[in-house]
Design an enzyme around this catalytic site. Structure first.
Site, PDB file in Angstrom:
ATOM      1  N   ALA A  78       0.847  -1.189   0.000  1.00  0.00           N
ATOM      2  CA  ALA A  78       0.000   0.000   0.000  1.00  0.00           C
ATOM      3  C   ALA A  78       0.884   1.242   0.000  1.00  0.00           C
ATOM      4  O   ALA A  78       2.089   1.172   0.239  1.00  0.00           O
ATOM      5  CB  ALA A  78      -0.910   0.001   1.227  1.00  0.00           C
ATOM      6  N   GLY A 124      -0.768  -5.249   0.965  1.00  0.00           N
ATOM      7  CA  GLY A 124      -2.031  -5.158   0.244  1.00  0.00           C
ATOM      8  C   GLY A 124      -2.016  -5.887  -1.087  1.00  0.00           C
ATOM      9  O   GLY A 124      -3.060  -6.318  -1.578  1.00  0.00           O
ATOM     10  N   GLU A 127      -2.742  -9.410  -0.204  1.00  0.00           N
ATOM     11  CA  GLU A 127      -4.151  -9.453   0.197  1.00  0.00           C
ATOM     12  C   GLU A 127      -5.069  -9.389  -1.019  1.00  0.00           C
ATOM     13  O   GLU A 127      -6.126 -10.028  -1.041  1.00  0.00           O
ATOM     14  CB  GLU A 127      -4.436  -8.309   1.166  1.00  0.00           C
ATOM     15  CG  GLU A 127      -3.789  -8.547   2.536  1.00  0.00           C
ATOM     16  CD  GLU A 127      -3.908  -7.369   3.473  1.00  0.00           C
ATOM     17  OE1 GLU A 127      -4.441  -7.537   4.586  1.00  0.00           O
ATOM     18  OE2 GLU A 127      -3.463  -6.265   3.082  1.00  0.00           O
ATOM     19  N   GLU A 147       3.676  -6.153   7.266  1.00  0.00           N
ATOM     20  CA  GLU A 147       3.109  -5.060   8.061  1.00  0.00           C
ATOM     21  C   GLU A 147       3.708  -4.911   9.459  1.00  0.00           C
ATOM     22  O   GLU A 147       3.884  -3.787   9.938  1.00  0.00           O
ATOM     23  CB  GLU A 147       1.590  -5.230   8.162  1.00  0.00           C
ATOM     24  CG  GLU A 147       0.829  -4.825   6.915  1.00  0.00           C
ATOM     25  CD  GLU A 147       0.730  -5.942   5.885  1.00  0.00           C
ATOM     26  OE1 GLU A 147      -0.008  -5.788   4.909  1.00  0.00           O
ATOM     27  OE2 GLU A 147       1.408  -6.987   6.072  1.00  0.00           O
TER      28      GLU A 147
END
Length: 268
Positions: A78, A124, A127, A147
């Site tokens: 991200a 992300g 994900e 993360e």
């Protein structure tokens, strides 16, 4: 059931961050931010939602393939700068909106979605691949949820879907170490179902899409719904809450600041 609607806007709109093409009833979405290694920002997530929604409601499209531009990255995470100064409420809202607009949306899409993972799929990006129904990787792909190295946790469904797909033990190890796994390890874990040469990734994705197209689209939509029904959603709500909670910690401030300053974080 799927329905027709005016798709002129989607087919003619010049998107800033993605490319869309339809080939032989296969919708192909390419995230096109190569300078940012295709990192997901708010605008890209919104564009992807519109693209998936439009292709899903186009009755001529039978399968959707999602990939990244270039050979370096599918999606390398991200855009940290967008949220590094968020508070707990803003953090939770970030996770909730992202899951609703894109990650949950893809998982529950009636049209089968294939993630063609061409390079780094981190945070992300992984994900996004986890939310897809089928995952194929190039041999140079690297996957991980880094993360915790930033003082935060996965917030787009990663804590839930990774464990569902590869099991709690391996998911816990990947999340807590923040280490990347190569394509062959991902194949061994069941994170992807196929690994191919980098230059043959899209060919493999198209061939997989053509196999899917031989079967009933209505039955496939029902099967997707049935499989998803087996996984409780309470965990996703907990993930959103704890993702927001992480934004209140000193580790989050240190981790994101260190990332932007291109140095190693000093967690205390």
């Amino acid at each position: 059931m799927r329905f027709n609607k005016n798709l002129e806007t989607m087919h003619t709109k010049a998107y800033k961050n993605i490319l869309i093409e339809i080939i032989d009833r296969i919708g192909i979405i390419t995230i096109n931010r190569p300078k940012q290694l295709n990192a997901l920002n708010k605008e890209t997530i919104e564009e992807l939602h519109e693209a998936f929604d439009g292709l899903n409601t186009d009755e001529e499209v039978r399968v959707i393939v999602i990939t990244g531009s270039g050979e370096k990255a599918f999606v390398a995470g991200a855009d940290i700068k967008e949220f590094m100064n968020f508070d707990e409420r803003q953090g939770r809202e970030l996770a909730a909106k992202g899951q609703e607009l894109l990650f949950d949306f893809i998982e529950n899409l009636e049209t089968p979605v294939i993630a063609a993972i061409n390079g780094f799929a981190l945070g992300g990006g992984l994900e996004l691949a986890l939310a897809s129904h089928i995952r194929i990787a190039s041999e140079n792909a690297k996957m991980g949820l880094p993360e915790v190295s930033l003082g935060v946790i996965p917030g787009y469904g990663g804590t839930q879907r990774l464990a569902q797909i590869i099991g709690k033990g391996r998911a816990m190890e990947m999340i807590l170490t923040a280490e990347m796994k190569d394509a062959q390890t991902a194949l061994q874990y069941g994170l992807v179902t196929e690994v191919v040469e980098a230059g043959k990734l899209m060919e493999a994705a198209i061939n997989k899409a053509k196999k899917l197209m031989k079967n009933s689209p209505q039955a496939q939509a029902l099967a997707i719904k049935a499989v998803n029904a087996g996984f409780a959603k309470e965990g996703f709500e907990t993930e959103k809450d704890l993702f927001g909670k992480a934004f209140t910690t000193n580790d989050f401030k240190e981790g994101t600041t260190a990332f932007v300053e291109r140095r190693k974080p000093e967690f205390k």
